[in-house]
Design a protein around this motif. Sequence first.
Motif, mmCIF file in Angstrom:
data_model
loop_
_atom_site.group_PDB
_atom_site.id
_atom_site.type_symbol
_atom_site.label_atom_id
_atom_site.label_comp_id
_atom_site.label_asym_id
_atom_site.label_seq_id
_atom_site.Cartn_x
_atom_site.Cartn_y
_atom_site.Cartn_z
ATOM 1 N N LYS A 82 -119.009 -70.450 -49.234
ATOM 2 C CA LYS A 82 -118.270 -69.286 -49.728
ATOM 3 C C LYS A 82 -117.126 -69.716 -50.647
ATOM 4 C CE LYS A 82 -115.886 -65.142 -48.023
ATOM 5 N NZ LYS A 82 -115.435 -64.414 -46.803
ATOM 6 N N ALA A 83 -116.422 -70.805 -50.273
ATOM 7 C CA ALA A 83 -115.314 -71.292 -51.100
ATOM 8 C C ALA A 83 -115.817 -71.824 -52.434
ATOM 9 C CB ALA A 83 -114.549 -72.375 -50.355
ATOM 10 N N GLY B 106 -102.692 -61.660 -35.077
ATOM 11 C CA GLY B 106 -103.926 -62.391 -35.323
ATOM 12 C C GLY B 106 -103.666 -63.878 -35.176
ATOM 13 N N MET B 107 -104.718 -64.698 -35.334
ATOM 14 C CA MET B 107 -104.563 -66.149 -35.259
ATOM 15 C C MET B 107 -104.606 -66.743 -36.656
ATOM 16 S SD MET B 107 -108.290 -67.284 -33.701
ATOM 17 C CE MET B 107 -108.453 -68.915 -34.446
ATOM 18 N N THR B 108 -103.873 -67.824 -36.833
ATOM 19 C CA THR B 108 -103.791 -68.460 -38.142
ATOM 20 C C THR B 108 -105.146 -69.028 -38.544
ATOM 21 O OG1 THR B 108 -101.566 -69.128 -37.501
ATOM 22 C CG2 THR B 108 -102.446 -70.058 -39.526
ATOM 23 N N VAL B 109 -105.581 -68.690 -39.750
ATOM 24 C CA VAL B 109 -106.862 -69.139 -40.293
ATOM 25 C C VAL B 109 -106.641 -69.458 -41.770
ATOM 26 C CG1 VAL B 109 -109.272 -68.500 -40.731
ATOM 27 C CG2 VAL B 109 -108.115 -67.628 -38.697
ATOM 28 N N SER B 110 -107.373 -70.433 -42.292
ATOM 29 C CA SER B 110 -107.308 -70.710 -43.719
ATOM 30 C C SER B 110 -108.384 -69.904 -44.447
ATOM 31 C CB SER B 110 -107.485 -72.203 -43.998
ATOM 32 O OG SER B 110 -108.737 -72.672 -43.526
ATOM 33 N N TYR B 111 -107.984 -69.275 -45.532
ATOM 34 C CA TYR B 111 -108.882 -68.504 -46.385
ATOM 35 C C TYR B 111 -108.743 -69.019 -47.813
ATOM 36 C CZ TYR B 111 -108.979 -65.046 -42.583
ATOM 37 O OH TYR B 111 -109.124 -64.411 -41.372
ATOM 38 N N GLN B 112 -109.851 -69.083 -48.532
ATOM 39 C CA GLN B 112 -109.763 -69.552 -49.913
ATOM 40 C C GLN B 112 -108.940 -68.618 -50.792
ATOM 41 O OE1 GLN B 112 -112.825 -69.123 -48.445
ATOM 42 N NE2 GLN B 112 -113.869 -67.458 -49.505
ATOM 43 N N GLU B 113 -108.772 -67.367 -50.365
ATOM 44 C CA GLU B 113 -108.011 -66.407 -51.158
ATOM 45 C C GLU B 113 -106.499 -66.538 -50.981
ATOM 46 O OE1 GLU B 113 -112.003 -64.565 -50.052
ATOM 47 O OE2 GLU B 113 -110.395 -65.613 -48.972
ATOM 48 N N LEU B 114 -106.047 -67.297 -49.951
ATOM 49 C CA LEU B 114 -104.624 -67.366 -49.629
ATOM 50 C C LEU B 114 -104.105 -68.798 -49.732
ATOM 51 C CD1 LEU B 114 -104.553 -65.073 -46.447
ATOM 52 C CD2 LEU B 114 -103.713 -64.498 -48.739
ATOM 53 N N TYR C 277 -114.513 -70.271 -56.076
ATOM 54 C CA TYR C 277 -113.900 -70.976 -57.203
ATOM 55 C C TYR C 277 -114.810 -70.974 -58.432
ATOM 56 C CZ TYR C 277 -109.737 -72.359 -54.748
ATOM 57 O OH TYR C 277 -108.532 -72.327 -54.103
ATOM 58 N N ALA C 278 -116.101 -70.971 -58.216
ATOM 59 C CA ALA C 278 -117.009 -70.843 -59.355
ATOM 60 C C ALA C 278 -116.734 -69.552 -60.121
ATOM 61 C CB ALA C 278 -118.459 -70.882 -58.878
#
Length: 458
Positions: free
Chosen positions: A89-90, A419-427, A94-95
């Motif tokens: 998805k990431a 919520g719980m901390t998560v890494s997202y490509q949008e943030l 970026y593509a």
Amino acid sequence: MAIATVNPTTGKTEMLIEPHSAAEVDERIGQAHAAAAELGRTTFEQRRAWMHAAADFLEGHAEGLGELITVEMGKPIAQSVAEVRKSVKAMRFYADHSETFLADVPLDDPARVGASAAWSVYQPLGVVLAVMPWNYPIWQVVRFAAPALMAGNAGLLKHASNVPQAAMLFDDLFERGGFPKGSFRTLLIGGGEVARVIADDRVAAVTLTGSESAGRSVAATAGDHLKKAVLELGGSDPFVVLPSADIAEAAKTAVAARVNNNGQACIAGKRFIVHTDVYEEFATEFVRRMSELVVGDPLRPETEVGPMATEQGRQDVVDLVEDARAKGATILTGGTLHDGRGWFYAPTVIADLPNDARLVQEEAFGPVASLYRASDVGDALRIANQTTFGLGSAVWTNDPSEQERFTRELDAGAVFINGMTVSYQELPFGGIKRSGFGRELAEVGQREFCNLKTVWKA
């Protein structure tokens, strides 16, 4: 010495891979350097097509790669497959967004600077070295590689030594999609050889995700050679629960936050800070859920917690727990080695920690939760901010004024509310204090390894 895949579930050596010689490392740096020059002349449209093709390849092998991850570092199989799919998805993100993220930025009123036109452009730096950890062996690499390659940089990877098969996946992944030969090269080397690579004139910058000690070493070397560095280091993230929260949902999420990836995530909730008015209710539910987790073979779908990735990692957790126990802390559940082979450790909750316990300041990189009672909101903030880390954080409250206060006053690179901390490509992702500097992900993370060039035209 050969680099080994040692299965943490059994302790068995699955594969040995010979490290690269000094000559091979030099050749690979040269290949990346040549590829960087070529990539700098390509278009976003070309790179977009190549990145999508590489993502298609990765997606087509998600199940097999998931099993490889589990065998190499022990996370439950469903989480391993999800990691691969998150990485896909990431890559697609970026593509599709890099051309917008790195578009020229015109000055609205160039006459103010005596020009007919003025603008900023983002250009690639060249070859960037990534020093990556084992805990997310695909995701950690992709979240650097996808934005770096789409910006026109080439990449070198020094992966953790206990995941050599995952490391070698990246040696040709992007070339399979069409990127020029050498665009991304894996270096099978030890940690002691990283400084030499950073010092190489063909390497423009470095990024590291890892321990505080590794970060100090990489930053010092990069500084000596005046090269850009981005560091994502440890975290001891607070998970604050206040009276207006949904306590049952907070406890359920707290368990997921603590034991995801077998408790081996930098941004996992580690210190659970609970207002005294709801402490007993939360603690009862949290401990019950932690004690009922299914621990076992991570290749079995029912397993919720697998082994720790390395024997030394488990010993580090044992040492922290035993230090706390010896100093009078209360073990509410766990605190024991799991029966059988492999590097298992029982999900653990510790309360009544004295200030001199190592767990108060140090990161527990395993399925161990520290439970704190806060007398009021101010006390919860004090406890949350008392460590030297500042990566992620979470606060559970339905009070708007408390949400605003914690957003403003928590010392962290991220605050997640209910919520719980998560890494997202949008943030954007990264920390403050001893959790490092610089950012990954989103557009700001992609721009970290670009030259922001100002153009002025008379």
